[in-house]
Design a protein around this motif. Structure first.
Motif: not given
Length: 509
Positions: A141-142, A145
């Motif tokens: 997810v990071d 992002r």
């Protein structure tokens, strides 16, 4: 008996005397009547001859007036025909321009549609790449992002650049509109009684014999006059006139006035010539001082040193392209004040800068240097405001402009010199300048044709598209404009337009 005979004889003698007197009186009366009749007939004959002469003169005058009217009507009709042809040509050019603009708009619309379709395709491909990237890379997810924020930042920057370009374009258009409005308002508010005037060096003579008196025995009078006045007196075949030639306008004016006075007085000899020249020099000095003070009053400028005003008064006899320089200075001062009021600048500095910007033209015949620097140095010597001194020196970019007032002074000078009707030049110089412009433009590499239009205020250059690309066209326009600035003298400004046209031709078989 004898007394009776005596009385009879006396009576007969008396009757004979009365008869003779009657006949003599009648003869004299008839002679007087004949003389009066002859005088009357002679007077009638002279009256008839005068009437016949007056009638012939009246017929000649009527014929001259009729011919002059016919010539004027023919000239006006020719001018109207020429103006109609020019309007027809202009209308055809405008129609062609509108048609080209419509074609260009259609091409731009087609190109925009293609660009929009291409952008949609790119966006779809980008989405597919993002999905494929997530599937292949198995990002957390990071990481996703971070990538997403980078993409969003990129899009935001693109949008920001587009918005900035749009704002700059709108600001430029708004600035152009406001500048045009300021210039139009300034020109309309500055009303000049006289657009252009010329200093004359032609002195009329009452008759041709006066030329001999001006020359004098063995040229004594004309040599004395030329030496004392510092001018050249040209006595040629011009009927009833002589010409005074001198590069210094004030000296030429003094000589013109002195020679006119000598001709009117009739006493032309070396001693009297020197006396008259001294008196006219004092008179012209007084006119110069009064002209400088009046011009400062008209321009709304106060606080100047008398020497500065006297030097400005010398511009009364100086012209540039037919525009009187003192009237030009007053006009520039008014324009500068109006522009300063509209833009919130210092009106007093702008008015003084506009009034004194051509001060050096009153002295540049006697000293070395440009009129801007000479005028600035002279103004500084007599305590003029340093901001005004900078505006004088920088109105032709010979020094750096240090304030907005200097820029306003330069702009007002350009407006005064470039407005319609302000300046003029003779036909020979005008044709020479037009040809020089065209020859100068065609001398550059890649130029196919060059046309000077708008009375020499614009030159349009057609280049060969296979030799000059778009970037080179902009560089060519800048180079030509720079060469014009360096090598030519002209009123106002000259616009350089480079036209590059690419044509593609195919045949359907």
């Amino acid at each position: 008996m004898e007394p009776i005979v005596g009385f009879v004889i006396a009576g007969l003698t008396l009757l004979l005397g009365l008869a003779i007197g009657f006949f003599i009186s009648r003869a004299q009366s008839e002679k007087a009547q004949r003389s009066q009749r002859e005088k009357t007939e002679k007077s009638l004959q002279e009256t008839r001859e005068q009437a016949r002469t007056i009638e012939l003169q009246a017929r000649d005058n009527a014929l001259k007036i009729s011919r002059a009217a016919e010539g004027e009507i023919t000239r006006l009709r020719t001018e109207l025909n020429r103006e109609d042809e020019r309007l027809q040509k202009r209308r055809a050019e405008l129609d062609g321009r509108v048609e080209r603009l419509e074609q260009r708009e259609q091409a731009v619309n087609k190109h925009q549609s293609a660009v929009d379709r291409r952008a949609n395709e790119i966006e779809k491909m980008h989405e597919q790449e993002m999905v494929e990237l997530q599937r292949v890379a198995q990002m957390n997810v990071d990481e996703a992002r971070i990538i997403l924020l980078a993409e969003v930042e990129k899009e935001a920057r693109n949008d920001m650049a587009r918005i900035i370009r749009q704002i700059e374009s709108e600001a430029r258009e708004e600035g152009d509109k406001r500048a045009r409005k300021l210039i139009a308002d300034s020109i309309q508010r500055v009303a000049t009684d006289q657009v252009a005037e010329f200093t004359t060096s032609l002195v009329p003579l009452p008759n041709e014999e006066m030329k001999g008196r001006i020359v004098g025995r063995n040229g004594r009078n004309i040599r004395a006059f030329e030496q004392a006045a510092g001018v050249d007196v040209i006595v040629d075949d011009t009927p009833e006139a002589v010409t005074i030639s001198c590069f210094e306008p004030v000296r030429r004016e003094v000589a013109r006035r002195a020679l006119a006075r000598l001709i009117l007085d009739g006493r032309i000899h070396p001693a009297h010539i020197e006396k008259v020249l001294e008196e006219e020099q004092k008179a012209v000095d007084k006119v110069i001082a009064e002209a400088g003070e009046q011009a400062a009053f008209d321009a709304g400028v106060t606080g100047l040193h008398p020497e500065v005003l006297r030097m400005m008064g010398r511009l009364k006899f100086r012209t540039s392209y037919g525009q009187n320089q003192l009237a030009h200075a007053v006009e520039v001062a008014k324009l500068s004040g109006i522009l300063a009021a509209e833009l919130g600048a210092n009106e007093d500095v702008c008015r003084q800068g506009g009034f004194l910007h051509d001060l050096g033209k009153a002295m540049d015949h006697n000293q070395e240097g440009t009129h801007a620097l000479l005028g600035a140095e002279f103004a500084k010597r007599y305590g003029v405001n340093p901001s005004v001194v900078n505006a004088i020196a920088a109105h032709h970019h010979e020094v750096e402009q240090e304030s907005v007032e200097a820029i306003i002074t330069e702009s007002a000078d350009a407006i005064s010199g470039a407005r319609p009707g302000a300046r003029r030049e003779d036909l020979e110089a005008y044709i020479k300048r037009i040809r020089t412009l065209e020859d100068m433009a065609t001398a550059f590499k890649g130029v196919s044709q060059a046309y000077a239009i708008q009375a020499g205020r614009e030159v349009r250059i057609i280049v060969r598209p296979e030799e000059i690309d778009d970037l080179e066209a902009a560089r060519l326009a800048r180079d030509i404009a720079k060469k014009i600035e360096e090598t030519m003298q002209y009123p106002g400004q000259i616009r350089v337009t480079v036209i590059r046209e690419t044509r593609a031709t195919e045949y359907a078989k």
